[in-house]
Scaffold this motif. Structure first.
Motif: not given
Ligand code: HEM
Length: 397
Positions: A57-58, A63, A290, A294
């Motif tokens: 997911a990261v 993302a 990021t 998030v």
């Protein structure tokens, strides 16, 4: 994902020199933990994820994370990597697209296929030297030689210079700290960059069909950009593949019957290659920062927060892989993320797979037995999960 837990500094390389690392990673992956490491190895500290789901997911293409500040522990928004925005693995948008388009064809499946003969010759040469019944440290004598030769070919290092460059490369990325001919690994790496600086100047005068020539003929790239991206391929191609190759020999020595199964076709080479990649998982972590708020593990992370994905932990996540610590030659499916995931997915993956399949085929053909003489020792490192020593004895057929 389980609530945040406090932890020791996960950027401490002493944590990774024994197999206990797998026990720790397995627990953290099973809990889908989100762990904070206080400032130490990294000036601002960082968060870590371990499960297959959270690492993927990261790293997912859409993302809200960037690698432009750097992709390793030690870098963050306030301490960015100076190669950011210029070297492929730490660039994005237009520059990233441009570099992948330029470099991709030289590392593609077709190009990798053409290099298979070179790999075969190299493996033959190495086996000729080590099939003498004596003890062979695979981590020094087998693993490094093949990737270094292949990367020299791709970059266009003239034949006369290759032995020197292969030696320097082996030393620069060997992970050992001791002095070698009065030179540290860092100094060996600097020597390589000086060499490439000269090669770049030569290729500007007389371009060929190699990677250096391809990069110098692009007007948008400065000499520094070319040098940085040669270094990206040099590091990417050497530092990881050598440990996957060493791990392939480790599997041949420890998985009962594997050499014979490869020889008689009851083990499919391509499937075994995927298991070698999962089991060895040489790239230990990748870092992202990021770009937006998030939510991870129920915690809101503001923009600018560093998050590390531990790839070997994801590759042994019990939620994704049955009996994840075991090497299963026929494992299918095998959705490992050894080459990362998303837009920076390894550009050399086809080449690495070919190198591994040739090594496995050649060894199976020429060796009846691989005997582990002593347990392997591991590098004190956080960038790669690598072998320091793998002493084996080969018995020829
Ligand atoms: C990117 C692992 C072999 C060149 C990556 C990434 C990983 C990785 C995890 C993604 C980094 C990130 O997301 O920040 C490996 C492993 C290998 C291997 C485990 C061997 C088993 C190679 C080889 C080459 C290569 C043989 C070239 C000769 C690259 C390049 C990138 C990359 C150029 C950057 C791609 C991009 O940013 O778009 N590799 N690699 N790698 N690798 Fe590999």
């Amino acid at each position: 994902m389980r609530p945040t837990v406090a932890h020791a500094d996960l950027g401490d390389p002493d944590l990774y020199t024994t197999l206990e690392r797998h026990t720790r990673w397995r627990e953290l992956a099973a809990e889908d933990a989100l762990v904070w490491s206080e400032p130490g190895s990294s000036p601002a500290g960082f968060w870590s994820v371990f499960s297959h789901r959270s690492c993927a997911a990261v790293l997912a293409p859409s993302a809200p994370f960037t690698s432009e500040y750097g992709m390793m522990i030690g870098f963050d928004r306030d301490h960015p990597d100076t190669s950011g925005g210029r070297m492929m693995v730490v660039s994005e948008h237009e520059q990233h697209r441009r570099l992948r388009k330029l470099v991709g064809p030289l590392l593609s499946r077709a190009a990798a296929g053409k290099l298979a003969e070179r790999v075969r010759t190299e493996v033959h040469g190495v086996l000729d030297r080590v099939l003498d019944g004596g003890v062979c440290d695979v981590a020094a004598a087998v693993g490094p030689r093949v990737p270094a030769a292949v990367v020299c070919d791709i970059l266009g290092v003239p034949a006369a210079d290759q032995d020197l460059l292969i030696d320097l490369t082996n030393h620069a990325f060997g992970g050992a700290d001791e002095l070698y001919d009065g030179m540290t690994p860092r100094q060996a790496h600097t020597e390589i960059l000086v060499y490439f600086d000269e090669l770049i100047a030569a290729r500007r005068e007389r371009p060929g069909d190699d990677l250096v020539s391809t990069l110098v003929t692009d007007d948008a790239l400065t000499t520094d950009d070319v040098l940085l991206n040669c270094d990206n391929v040099l590091i990417g191609g050497n530092e990881t593949t050598r440990h996957a190759i060493t791990g392939a020999v480790h599997a041949l020595a420890t998985v009962p019957g594997l050499p014979a199964q490869l020889r008689d076709g009851s083990a499919d080479v391509d499937t075994v290659v995927e298991e070698v990649l999962r089991w060895t998982s040489p790239a230990m972590h990748v870092l992202r920062v990021t770009t937006d708020e998030v939510t991870l593990g129920g915690r809101d992370l503001p923009p600018g927060t560093p998050v590390v994905a531990w790839l070997p932990a994801a590759n042994r996540d019990p939620a994704e892989f049955d009996d994840p610590g075991a090497f299963r030659p026929g494992r299918k499916p095998n959705r490992h993320i050894t080459f990362g995931h998303g837009m920076h997915h390894c550009l050399g993956s086809a080449l690495a797979r070919i190198e591994l399949s040739v090594v496995l085929r050649e060894l199976a053909a020429r060796v009846s037995r691989v005997e582990l003489v002593a347990d392997p020792t591991w590098l004190r490192a956080i960038v790669v999960q690598g072998y320091r020593e793998l002493p084996v004895r080969f018995t020829g057929r």
